[in-house]
Design a protein around this motif. Structure first.
Motif, PDB file in Angstrom:
ATOM      1  N   ASP A  35       0.825  -1.211   0.000  1.00 49.09           N
ATOM      2  CA  ASP A  35       0.000   0.000   0.000  1.00 49.09           C
ATOM      3  C   ASP A  35       0.859   1.260   0.000  1.00 49.09           C
ATOM      4  O   ASP A  35       0.545   2.234  -0.688  1.00 49.09           O
ATOM      5  N   ALA A  36       1.940   1.243   0.743  1.00 50.22           N
ATOM      6  CA  ALA A  36       2.832   2.402   0.786  1.00 50.22           C
ATOM      7  C   ALA A  36       3.484   2.638  -0.571  1.00 50.22           C
ATOM      8  O   ALA A  36       3.675   3.793  -0.984  1.00 50.22           O
ATOM      9  N   SER A  37       3.796   1.563  -1.280  1.00 49.92           N
ATOM     10  CA  SER A  37       4.451   1.717  -2.586  1.00 49.92           C
ATOM     11  C   SER A  37       3.492   2.188  -3.673  1.00 49.92           C
ATOM     12  O   SER A  37       3.924   2.667  -4.719  1.00 49.92           O
ATOM     13  N   THR A  38       2.178   2.066  -3.442  1.00 49.11           N
ATOM     14  CA  THR A  38       1.201   2.493  -4.447  1.00 49.11           C
ATOM     15  C   THR A  38       0.398   3.720  -4.013  1.00 49.11           C
ATOM     16  O   THR A  38      -0.561   4.104  -4.678  1.00 49.11           O
ATOM     17  N   ALA A  39       0.792   4.344  -2.917  1.00 52.60           N
ATOM     18  CA  ALA A  39       0.042   5.495  -2.391  1.00 52.60           C
ATOM     19  C   ALA A  39       0.061   6.684  -3.346  1.00 52.60           C
ATOM     20  O   ALA A  39      -0.818   7.541  -3.288  1.00 52.60           O
ATOM     21  N   HIS A  40       1.011   6.731  -4.251  1.00 53.65           N
ATOM     22  CA  HIS A  40       1.153   7.855  -5.178  1.00 53.65           C
ATOM     23  C   HIS A  40       0.405   7.637  -6.503  1.00 53.65           C
ATOM     24  O   HIS A  40       0.560   8.413  -7.438  1.00 53.65           O
ATOM     25  N   LEU A  41      -0.436   6.611  -6.565  1.00 57.13           N
ATOM     26  CA  LEU A  41      -1.144   6.259  -7.798  1.00 57.13           C
ATOM     27  C   LEU A  41      -2.641   6.524  -7.672  1.00 57.13           C
ATOM     28  O   LEU A  41      -3.229   6.273  -6.623  1.00 57.13           O
ATOM     29  N   SER A  42      -3.249   7.000  -8.767  1.00 55.00           N
ATOM     30  CA  SER A  42      -4.701   7.192  -8.841  1.00 55.00           C
ATOM     31  C   SER A  42      -5.166   6.733 -10.219  1.00 55.00           C
ATOM     32  O   SER A  42      -4.536   7.062 -11.218  1.00 55.00           O
ATOM     33  N   LEU A  43      -6.262   5.993 -10.252  1.00 53.91           N
ATOM     34  CA  LEU A  43      -6.814   5.528 -11.527  1.00 53.91           C
ATOM     35  C   LEU A  43      -8.072   6.316 -11.850  1.00 53.91           C
ATOM     36  O   LEU A  43      -9.059   6.257 -11.116  1.00 53.91           O
ATOM     37  N   TYR A  44      -8.039   7.044 -12.942  1.00 57.84           N
ATOM     38  CA  TYR A  44      -9.205   7.760 -13.457  1.00 57.84           C
ATOM     39  C   TYR A  44      -9.950   6.765 -14.328  1.00 57.84           C
ATOM     40  O   TYR A  44      -9.373   6.178 -15.247  1.00 57.84           O
ATOM     41  N   GLN A  45     -11.256   6.586 -14.053  1.00 67.69           N
ATOM     42  CA  GLN A  45     -11.983   5.507 -14.711  1.00 67.69           C
ATOM     43  C   GLN A  45     -13.476   5.762 -14.723  1.00 67.69           C
ATOM     44  O   GLN A  45     -13.964   6.713 -14.113  1.00 67.69           O
ATOM     45  N   LEU A  46     -14.169   4.895 -15.447  1.00 70.25           N
ATOM     46  CA  LEU A  46     -15.632   4.849 -15.474  1.00 70.25           C
ATOM     47  C   LEU A  46     -16.041   3.424 -15.083  1.00 70.25           C
ATOM     48  O   LEU A  46     -15.400   2.459 -15.509  1.00 70.25           O
ATOM     49  N   PRO A  47     -17.087   3.256 -14.292  1.00 69.92           N
ATOM     50  CA  PRO A  47     -17.446   1.928 -13.789  1.00 69.92           C
ATOM     51  C   PRO A  47     -17.713   0.876 -14.864  1.00 69.92           C
ATOM     52  O   PRO A  47     -17.288  -0.266 -14.723  1.00 69.92           O
ATOM     53  N   ALA A  48     -18.426   1.212 -15.931  1.00 72.11           N
ATOM     54  CA  ALA A  48     -18.828   0.205 -16.916  1.00 72.11           C
ATOM     55  C   ALA A  48     -17.944   0.173 -18.162  1.00 72.11           C
ATOM     56  O   ALA A  48     -18.228  -0.569 -19.087  1.00 72.11           O
ATOM     57  N   CYS A  49     -16.876   0.925 -18.188  1.00 68.69           N
ATOM     58  CA  CYS A  49     -15.950   0.911 -19.328  1.00 68.69           C
ATOM     59  C   CYS A  49     -15.212  -0.430 -19.339  1.00 68.69           C
ATOM     60  O   CYS A  49     -14.602  -0.804 -18.332  1.00 68.69           O
ATOM     61  N   PRO A  50     -15.254  -1.174 -20.438  1.00 70.53           N
ATOM     62  CA  PRO A  50     -14.609  -2.500 -20.464  1.00 70.53           C
ATOM     63  C   PRO A  50     -13.108  -2.449 -20.167  1.00 70.53           C
ATOM     64  O   PRO A  50     -12.577  -3.330 -19.501  1.00 70.53           O
ATOM     65  N   PHE A  51     -12.422  -1.426 -20.651  1.00 73.75           N
ATOM     66  CA  PHE A  51     -10.984  -1.329 -20.408  1.00 73.75           C
ATOM     67  C   PHE A  51     -10.695  -0.940 -18.961  1.00 73.75           C
ATOM     68  O   PHE A  51      -9.692  -1.355 -18.386  1.00 73.75           O
ATOM     69  N   CYS A  52     -11.597  -0.170 -18.357  1.00 70.63           N
ATOM     70  CA  CYS A  52     -11.471   0.171 -16.938  1.00 70.63           C
ATOM     71  C   CYS A  52     -11.720  -1.063 -16.084  1.00 70.63           C
ATOM     72  O   CYS A  52     -11.019  -1.291 -15.091  1.00 70.63           O
ATOM     73  N   VAL A  53     -12.705  -1.874 -16.460  1.00 71.40           N
ATOM     74  CA  VAL A  53     -12.986  -3.118 -15.740  1.00 71.40           C
ATOM     75  C   VAL A  53     -11.766  -4.027 -15.808  1.00 71.40           C
ATOM     76  O   VAL A  53     -11.336  -4.601 -14.797  1.00 71.40           O
ATOM     77  N   LYS A  54     -11.178  -4.138 -16.975  1.00 67.95           N
ATOM     78  CA  LYS A  54      -9.974  -4.953 -17.160  1.00 67.95           C
ATOM     79  C   LYS A  54      -8.862  -4.485 -16.231  1.00 67.95           C
ATOM     80  O   LYS A  54      -8.197  -5.290 -15.574  1.00 67.95           O
ATOM     81  N   THR A  55      -8.672  -3.183 -16.146  1.00 73.47           N
ATOM     82  CA  THR A  55      -7.619  -2.614 -15.296  1.00 73.47           C
ATOM     83  C   THR A  55      -7.937  -2.824 -13.821  1.00 73.47           C
ATOM     84  O   THR A  55      -7.061  -3.213 -13.043  1.00 73.47           O
ATOM     85  N   ARG A  56      -9.186  -2.597 -13.423  1.00 71.38           N
ATOM     86  CA  ARG A  56      -9.567  -2.795 -12.015  1.00 71.38           C
ATOM     87  C   ARG A  56      -9.424  -4.265 -11.609  1.00 71.38           C
ATOM     88  O   ARG A  56      -9.039  -4.577 -10.480  1.00 71.38           O
ATOM     89  N   ARG A  57      -9.727  -5.185 -12.528  1.00 67.10           N
ATOM     90  CA  ARG A  57      -9.572  -6.609 -12.239  1.00 67.10           C
ATOM     91  C   ARG A  57      -8.103  -6.942 -12.001  1.00 67.10           C
ATOM     92  O   ARG A  57      -7.766  -7.712 -11.107  1.00 67.10           O
ATOM     93  N   ALA A  58      -7.223  -6.351 -12.771  1.00 67.24           N
ATOM     94  CA  ALA A  58      -5.784  -6.572 -12.575  1.00 67.24           C
ATOM     95  C   ALA A  58      -5.346  -6.005 -11.230  1.00 67.24           C
ATOM     96  O   ALA A  58      -4.557  -6.634 -10.505  1.00 67.24           O
ATOM     97  N   ILE A  59      -5.859  -4.830 -10.880  1.00 69.96           N
ATOM     98  CA  ILE A  59      -5.532  -4.230  -9.583  1.00 69.96           C
ATOM     99  C   ILE A  59      -5.946  -5.177  -8.455  1.00 69.96           C
ATOM    100  O   ILE A  59      -5.186  -5.395  -7.512  1.00 69.96           O
ATOM    101  N   LYS A  60      -7.126  -5.750  -8.568  1.00 70.94           N
ATOM    102  CA  LYS A  60      -7.602  -6.682  -7.539  1.00 70.94           C
ATOM    103  C   LYS A  60      -6.765  -7.959  -7.542  1.00 70.94           C
ATOM    104  O   LYS A  60      -6.392  -8.464  -6.485  1.00 70.94           O
ATOM    105  N   ARG A  61      -6.465  -8.468  -8.725  1.00 66.91           N
ATOM    106  CA  ARG A  61      -5.669  -9.696  -8.844  1.00 66.91           C
ATOM    107  C   ARG A  61      -4.271  -9.503  -8.235  1.00 66.91           C
ATOM    108  O   ARG A  61      -3.713 -10.412  -7.631  1.00 66.91           O
ATOM    109  N   PHE A  62      -3.709  -8.297  -8.375  1.00 68.44           N
ATOM    110  CA  PHE A  62      -2.397  -7.989  -7.799  1.00 68.44           C
ATOM    111  C   PHE A  62      -2.492  -7.647  -6.313  1.00 68.44           C
ATOM    112  O   PHE A  62      -1.480  -7.550  -5.636  1.00 68.44           O
TER     113      PHE A  62
END
Length: 122
Positions: A35-62
């Protein structure tokens, strides 16, 4: 266009909910370091955007905790994305560096590749 986008968006969200990936199990100390190593990151996104979903899934998987900024619900995020990032395209990862410079990373595959380095190998 709305009559097509709305049901497809809801279907994407439903499938994402049903088939959501699992986060890796870490000790509290390990997760705190991640969490400390990613505190400087922000993801700008839309909930139903397929590419945003893909990215959020990777964030969760990691197993990363990254601030999600919905550009439709928060107009100030949309304006910041356009003003500083240069375009209204999502997903977009805002990376704040130690020297106060900012990088805007736009492509979902590039974002996922960048985030993979924060996921410690178990």
């Amino acid at each position: 266009m709305f009559l097509i986008r709305w049901p497809i968006g809801r279907l994407i969200l439903l499938l994402n909910f049903i088939f959501s990936p699992r986060a890796p199990k870490r000790s509290a100390q390990q997760q705190q370091a991640v969490d400390a190593s990613t505190a400087h990151l922000s993801l700008y996104q839309l909930p139903a955007c397929p590419f945003c979903v893909k990215t959020r899934r990777a964030i969760k998987r990691f197993g990363l905790n990254i601030e999600l900024r919905n550009i439709n619900q928060q107009p100030e995020y949309r304006e910041e994305l356009i003003r500083e990032g240069g375009k209204r395209t999502v997903p977009c990862l805002k990376i704040c560096h130690e020297d106060q410079s900012v990088t805007w990373l736009y492509e979902s595959n590039d974002i996922i590749d960048y985030l993979a380095k924060f996921a410690p190998k178990s």
